[in-house]
Design a protein around this motif. Structure first.
Motif, PDB file in Angstrom:
ATOM      1  N   GLN A  14      -6.434  -3.161  -6.772  1.00  0.00           N
ATOM      2  CA  GLN A  14      -5.001  -3.442  -6.806  1.00  0.00           C
ATOM      3  C   GLN A  14      -4.671  -4.146  -8.111  1.00  0.00           C
ATOM      4  O   GLN A  14      -5.388  -5.056  -8.520  1.00  0.00           O
ATOM      5  CB  GLN A  14      -4.597  -4.359  -5.644  1.00  0.00           C
ATOM      6  CG  GLN A  14      -4.399  -3.656  -4.353  1.00  0.00           C
ATOM      7  CD  GLN A  14      -3.055  -2.930  -4.273  1.00  0.00           C
ATOM      8  OE1 GLN A  14      -2.208  -3.010  -5.145  1.00  0.00           O
ATOM      9  NE2 GLN A  14      -2.880  -2.215  -3.200  1.00  0.00           N
ATOM     10  N   SER A  25       0.838  -1.192   0.000  1.00  0.00           N
ATOM     11  CA  SER A  25       0.000   0.000   0.000  1.00  0.00           C
ATOM     12  C   SER A  25       0.875   1.245   0.000  1.00  0.00           C
ATOM     13  O   SER A  25       2.003   1.215   0.457  1.00  0.00           O
ATOM     14  CB  SER A  25      -0.896   0.010   1.240  1.00  0.00           C
ATOM     15  OG  SER A  25      -1.747  -1.099   1.224  1.00  0.00           O
ATOM     16  N   GLN A  61      -7.845   4.982   5.310  1.00  0.00           N
ATOM     17  CA  GLN A  61      -7.507   3.913   4.369  1.00  0.00           C
ATOM     18  C   GLN A  61      -8.613   3.742   3.332  1.00  0.00           C
ATOM     19  O   GLN A  61      -9.797   3.697   3.672  1.00  0.00           O
ATOM     20  CB  GLN A  61      -7.266   2.587   5.092  1.00  0.00           C
ATOM     21  CG  GLN A  61      -6.689   1.545   4.151  1.00  0.00           C
ATOM     22  CD  GLN A  61      -6.219   0.297   4.851  1.00  0.00           C
ATOM     23  OE1 GLN A  61      -6.690  -0.052   5.924  1.00  0.00           O
ATOM     24  NE2 GLN A  61      -5.275  -0.392   4.224  1.00  0.00           N
ATOM     25  N   THR A  66      -6.829   0.232  -3.912  1.00  0.00           N
ATOM     26  CA  THR A  66      -7.388  -0.278  -2.661  1.00  0.00           C
ATOM     27  C   THR A  66      -6.245  -0.630  -1.715  1.00  0.00           C
ATOM     28  O   THR A  66      -5.228  -1.179  -2.126  1.00  0.00           O
ATOM     29  CB  THR A  66      -8.261  -1.532  -2.894  1.00  0.00           C
ATOM     30  OG1 THR A  66      -7.510  -2.493  -3.620  1.00  0.00           O
ATOM     31  CG2 THR A  66      -9.530  -1.189  -3.634  1.00  0.00           C
ATOM     32  N   GLY A  67      -6.417  -0.254  -0.466  1.00  0.00           N
ATOM     33  CA  GLY A  67      -5.384  -0.490   0.537  1.00  0.00           C
ATOM     34  C   GLY A  67      -4.497   0.712   0.777  1.00  0.00           C
ATOM     35  O   GLY A  67      -3.802   0.779   1.787  1.00  0.00           O
ATOM     36  N   LEU A 113     -10.409   1.436   1.230  1.00  0.00           N
ATOM     37  CA  LEU A 113     -10.609  -0.006   1.272  1.00  0.00           C
ATOM     38  C   LEU A 113     -11.335  -0.600   0.070  1.00  0.00           C
ATOM     39  O   LEU A 113     -11.249  -1.795  -0.164  1.00  0.00           O
ATOM     40  CB  LEU A 113     -11.365  -0.391   2.557  1.00  0.00           C
ATOM     41  CG  LEU A 113     -10.624  -0.086   3.853  1.00  0.00           C
ATOM     42  CD1 LEU A 113     -11.509  -0.376   5.062  1.00  0.00           C
ATOM     43  CD2 LEU A 113      -9.337  -0.897   3.928  1.00  0.00           C
TER      44      LEU A 113
END
Length: 162
Positions: A125, A23, A96, A52-53, A98
């Motif tokens: 991702q 991340s 974050q 994401t992340g 998500l």
């Protein structure tokens, strides 16, 4: 399963876990700006890529500003009521990302009208690069990539070897 084959399997699983995508931490506004008025946060976010992340870092004076996650309509109209989440904690706050979707953040207290708002579009991702598959492996083993899994496999392997 012989000790050599178990060792090969453990090495293969370890290689699979190392391919994990990390991340990123994004300082909202970039390196020289923080969460403050009269900054073009839209220009900044358009030049960033969010997955994401990833994490957003907001640095600001909490006595003057706040960070509210809002829906698209509230973002466009600078409405600071009925927000989704109040990110504000201490002036150096993180959030974050998500899910792969657009996220909207504004500063309440009237500062949104001065441009203190940012929208970020979060992408899934990207797939990790394919690990090298040993020729002797007949099938692929898919195991989640995280420290807990590594520790569990290591413990199980040591217990099996006793």
């Amino acid at each position: 399963m012989g000790r050599i084959n178990l060792w090969a399997l453990l090495m293969y699983v370890t290689v699979m876990m190392v391919t994990e995508v990390e991340s990123s931490l994004h300082r909202v506004g970039g390196g020289k700006y923080s969460w403050t008025s009269d900054v073009n946060f839209s220009d900044w976010s358009n030049h960033e890529r969010f997955y994401t992340g990833d994490w957003l870092f907001f640095g600001f004076d909490r006595t003057r500003h706040n960070i509210l996650q809002v829906n698209k309509s509230s973002y466009e109209q600078c409405i600071d009521t009925d927000y989704i989440f109040n990110v504000t904690r201490g002036g150096r706050d993180v959030f974050q990302l998500l899910q792969p979707k657009p996220y909207y953040f504004i500063c309440g207290r009237g500062y949104c009208l001065n441009g203190m708002k940012v929208a970020v579009n979060v992408l899934p991702q990207p797939p990790p690069s394919a690990p090298i598959t040993p020729a002797s492996t007949a099938s692929t083993v898919l195991i989640p990539s995280n420290a807990f899994t590594i520790a569990t496999l290591s413990f199980a392997f040591k217990a099996f070897m006793l």
